[in-house]
Write a protein that holds these residues in place. Structure first.
Motif, PDB file in Angstrom:
ATOM      1  N   GLN A   1       0.696  -1.245  -0.141  1.00  0.00           N
ATOM      2  CA  GLN A   1       0.069  -0.001   0.003  1.00  0.00           C
ATOM      3  C   GLN A   1       1.036   1.167  -0.214  1.00  0.00           C
ATOM      4  OE1 GLN A   1      -1.013   1.009   3.693  1.00  0.00           O
ATOM      5  NE2 GLN A   1      -3.186   1.201   3.672  1.00  0.00           N
ATOM      6  N   LYS A   2       1.963   1.278   0.894  1.00  0.00           N
ATOM      7  CA  LYS A   2       2.816   2.328   1.024  1.00  0.00           C
ATOM      8  C   LYS A   2       3.562   2.632  -0.507  1.00  0.00           C
ATOM      9  CE  LYS A   2       3.817   2.369   5.664  1.00  0.00           C
ATOM     10  NZ  LYS A   2       4.091   1.207   6.575  1.00  0.00           N
ATOM     11  N   LEU A   3       3.873   1.359  -1.268  1.00  0.00           N
ATOM     12  CA  LEU A   3       4.626   1.674  -2.503  1.00  0.00           C
ATOM     13  C   LEU A   3       3.417   2.266  -3.459  1.00  0.00           C
ATOM     14  CD1 LEU A   3       6.998   1.124  -4.283  1.00  0.00           C
ATOM     15  CD2 LEU A   3       6.507  -1.063  -4.483  1.00  0.00           C
ATOM     16  N   ALA A   4       2.291   1.606  -3.642  1.00  0.00           N
ATOM     17  CA  ALA A   4       1.204   1.874  -4.535  1.00  0.00           C
ATOM     18  C   ALA A   4       1.100   3.701  -4.418  1.00  0.00           C
ATOM     19  CB  ALA A   4       0.096   1.199  -4.276  1.00  0.00           C
ATOM     20  N   LEU A   5       1.093   4.004  -2.932  1.00  0.00           N
ATOM     21  CA  LEU A   5       0.800   5.349  -2.801  1.00  0.00           C
ATOM     22  C   LEU A   5       2.090   6.182  -3.369  1.00  0.00           C
ATOM     23  CD1 LEU A   5      -0.827   7.612  -1.602  1.00  0.00           C
ATOM     24  CD2 LEU A   5       0.246   7.208   0.597  1.00  0.00           C
ATOM     25  N   SER A   6       3.247   5.700  -3.131  1.00  0.00           N
ATOM     26  CA  SER A   6       4.519   6.577  -3.714  1.00  0.00           C
ATOM     27  C   SER A   6       4.254   6.548  -5.353  1.00  0.00           C
ATOM     28  CB  SER A   6       5.764   5.664  -3.307  1.00  0.00           C
ATOM     29  OG  SER A   6       5.870   5.610  -1.926  1.00  0.00           O
ATOM     30  N   CYS A   7       3.949   5.480  -5.802  1.00  0.00           N
ATOM     31  CA  CYS A   7       3.908   5.406  -7.071  1.00  0.00           C
ATOM     32  C   CYS A   7       2.781   6.378  -7.785  1.00  0.00           C
ATOM     33  CB  CYS A   7       3.693   3.843  -7.932  1.00  0.00           C
ATOM     34  SG  CYS A   7       4.825   2.688  -7.518  1.00  0.00           S
ATOM     35  N   ALA A   8       1.956   6.484  -7.119  1.00  0.00           N
ATOM     36  CA  ALA A   8       0.764   7.504  -7.579  1.00  0.00           C
ATOM     37  C   ALA A   8       1.299   8.870  -7.183  1.00  0.00           C
ATOM     38  CB  ALA A   8      -0.380   7.025  -6.775  1.00  0.00           C
ATOM     39  N   LEU A   9       2.106   9.091  -6.574  1.00  0.00           N
ATOM     40  CA  LEU A   9       2.562  10.445  -6.088  1.00  0.00           C
ATOM     41  C   LEU A   9       3.768  10.972  -6.860  1.00  0.00           C
ATOM     42  CD1 LEU A   9       2.383  10.678  -2.213  1.00  0.00           C
ATOM     43  CD2 LEU A   9       1.214  12.016  -3.608  1.00  0.00           C
ATOM     44  N   ILE A  10       4.482   9.970  -7.517  1.00  0.00           N
ATOM     45  CA  ILE A  10       5.976  10.112  -8.051  1.00  0.00           C
ATOM     46  C   ILE A  10       5.900  11.468  -8.953  1.00  0.00           C
ATOM     47  CG2 ILE A  10       6.102   8.350  -9.659  1.00  0.00           C
ATOM     48  CD1 ILE A  10       8.964   9.786  -7.263  1.00  0.00           C
ATOM     49  N   HIS A  11       4.977  11.689  -9.697  1.00  0.00           N
ATOM     50  CA  HIS A  11       4.933  12.734 -10.504  1.00  0.00           C
ATOM     51  C   HIS A  11       4.161  14.035 -10.072  1.00  0.00           C
ATOM     52  CE1 HIS A  11       1.088  10.775 -10.815  1.00  0.00           C
ATOM     53  NE2 HIS A  11       0.473  11.857 -11.511  1.00  0.00           N
ATOM     54  N   LYS A  12       3.943  14.044  -8.821  1.00  0.00           N
ATOM     55  CA  LYS A  12       3.522  15.386  -8.091  1.00  0.00           C
ATOM     56  C   LYS A  12       2.237  15.707  -8.647  1.00  0.00           C
ATOM     57  CE  LYS A  12       6.129  18.730  -5.969  1.00  0.00           C
ATOM     58  NZ  LYS A  12       7.039  19.908  -5.937  1.00  0.00           N
ATOM     59  N   PRO A  13       1.310  14.796  -8.521  1.00  0.00           N
ATOM     60  CA  PRO A  13      -0.148  15.430  -8.960  1.00  0.00           C
ATOM     61  C   PRO A  13      -0.796  16.207  -8.355  1.00  0.00           C
ATOM     62  CG  PRO A  13      -0.338  13.245  -7.697  1.00  0.00           C
ATOM     63  CD  PRO A  13       1.109  13.514  -7.788  1.00  0.00           C
ATOM     64  N   LYS A  14      -1.836  17.037  -8.953  1.00  0.00           N
ATOM     65  CA  LYS A  14      -2.511  17.929  -8.075  1.00  0.00           C
ATOM     66  C   LYS A  14      -3.758  17.381  -7.359  1.00  0.00           C
ATOM     67  CE  LYS A  14      -1.290  21.944 -10.880  1.00  0.00           C
ATOM     68  NZ  LYS A  14      -0.171  22.010 -10.445  1.00  0.00           N
ATOM     69  N   LEU A  15      -4.162  15.948  -7.769  1.00  0.00           N
ATOM     70  CA  LEU A  15      -5.375  15.678  -7.117  1.00  0.00           C
ATOM     71  C   LEU A  15      -5.253  14.106  -7.213  1.00  0.00           C
ATOM     72  CD1 LEU A  15      -8.365  15.282  -6.609  1.00  0.00           C
ATOM     73  CD2 LEU A  15      -8.715  14.926  -9.029  1.00  0.00           C
ATOM     74  N   LEU A  16      -4.933  13.670  -6.020  1.00  0.00           N
ATOM     75  CA  LEU A  16      -4.803  12.064  -5.577  1.00  0.00           C
ATOM     76  C   LEU A  16      -6.163  11.505  -5.545  1.00  0.00           C
ATOM     77  CD1 LEU A  16      -2.392  10.284  -5.139  1.00  0.00           C
ATOM     78  CD2 LEU A  16      -2.275  11.198  -2.505  1.00  0.00           C
ATOM     79  N   LEU A  17      -6.384  10.317  -6.183  1.00  0.00           N
ATOM     80  CA  LEU A  17      -7.437   9.608  -6.273  1.00  0.00           C
ATOM     81  C   LEU A  17      -7.243   8.440  -5.691  1.00  0.00           C
ATOM     82  CD1 LEU A  17      -9.210  10.245  -9.782  1.00  0.00           C
ATOM     83  CD2 LEU A  17     -10.029  10.956  -7.508  1.00  0.00           C
TER      84      LEU A  17
END
Ligand SMILES: Nc1ncnc2c1ncn2[C@@H]1O[C@H](COP(=O)(O)OP(=O)(O)OP(=O)(O)O)[C@@H](O)[C@H]1O
Length: 307
Positions: free
Chosen positions: A137-153
């Motif tokens: 779960q932590k890795l999946a969150l890191s992957c969803a964040l690595i491009h610095k999104p403005k909105l996280l789903l």
């Protein structure tokens, strides 16, 4: 930031979403709470531009989710409920891959993922498939964040994760919120609603209520009783057949109970339970929690449908 207007979506004869409308403000931590099959994933897939609504419209970051999907996608971070990681790549390879898809590198945005990814770094050569649920779960969150999104789903990020990892995960979301990222998170766990600024309660594709967790609880109008007896099972059955009973829900050692109208007559109720042979009966007024409110809203909707 996100504006959902009268969105409906069918899968064959199943209407997964029914005229859903809500807005999410910039920087908000917004929860979508509902049981399995409520329509949470369908809603997320419309916001993340992977699914087109049959009716209504979705505006994401000021752009139309259908027409402008190409502009929206790079600005989103999406963590689907399942299968977002490549199990046969290592921890570091997964993160590198997601960074490269968005034309960036781990180094470029390391500061943002550091609070989360630093906990995984000692396992960076381990295959993702060999990680524990909490680490995945932590890795999946890191992957969803690595491009610095403005909105996280985040679609049910804590489902099937142990209690400690769930707590840590919500702490990480609070850190991300401070970074100014808008977060929409879905969960079937009612206790997580209290960790959001506002929540939408959803059932069978319909929004039952949208508000702050406190306001939702404050709108609970009935007198709620916590009732305990030596035999909880017998207590449940007795309460369910009490003519005044409106709702009867087990909650740990207590049963949460409301009546159809007015304030319950405690003497009459206690006498009834005594006559039914129940022992060590304790009855006390209690404060409702978000789950009581949700149950009440679901019940009201169910009864409304039968009128
Ligand atoms: N591709 C599909 N084809 C047919 N029915 C679908 C499809 N996707 C979703 N549904 C149906 O739409 C309804 C809403 O499903 P959805 O997955 O959005 O709910 P959910 O709240 O995310 O629940 P879960 O946690 O079980 O995924 C359900 O009745 C589901 O069976």
């Amino acid at each position: 930031m996100v504006n959902i207007s009268s969105v409906s979506k069918w899968f064959g004869k199943v209407r997964a979403l029914k005229e859903v409308s809500f807005e999410v403000n910039k920087g908000e931590l917004f929860g979508v709470i509902g049981p399995d099959g409520a329509g949470k994933t369908t809603l997320f897939r419309i916001i993340n531009t992977l699914l087109v609504p049959d009716e209504g419209s979705a505006t994401v970051l000021g752009k139309d989710a259908v027409k402008d999907y190409k502009q929206i996608r790079p600005l989103l971070g999406y963590m689907p409920g399942r299968f977002s990681l490549y199990q046969d790549l290592t921890v570091e390879e997964n993160l590198k891959f997601f960074a490269s898809v968005f034309g960036t590198t781990i180094d470029e945005n390391y500061e943002l993922v550091k609070p989360i990814y630093s906990q995984l770094e000692k396992f960076k050569t381990r295959l993702a498939g060999d990680l524990s649920g909490g680490m995945k779960q932590k890795l999946a969150l890191s992957c969803a964040l690595i491009h610095k999104p403005k909105l996280l789903l985040l679609d049910e990020p804590t489902t099937g994760v142990d209690a400690v990892s769930r707590k840590e995960f919500w702490e990480m979301l609070q850190i991300l919120k401070k970074e100014g990222i808008t977060i929409i998170v879905s969960t079937p766990y009612m206790d997580e609603a209290d960790l959001c600024e506002r929540v939408a309660l959803i059932q069978e594709g319909e929004i039952l209520q949208i508000d702050t967790p406190t306001a939702i609880v404050d709108s609970f109008e009935r007198t709620l009783l916590g009732i305990k007896a030596a035999n909880t099972y017998a207590l449940l059955n007795a309460l369910k057949s009490y003519p005044q009973a409106h709702s009867v829900q087990p909650f740990g050692e207590y049963v949460h109970y409301t009546e159809k109208t007015g304030s319950p007559n405690l003497v009459a109720l206690k006498t009834y339970l005594f006559d039914r042979g129940l022992e060590q009966v304790e009855i006390k007024p209690i404060k409702p929690n978000i789950e009581d409110s949700f149950m009440e809203l679901m019940q009201a909707k169910g009864e409304g449908a039968h009128v």
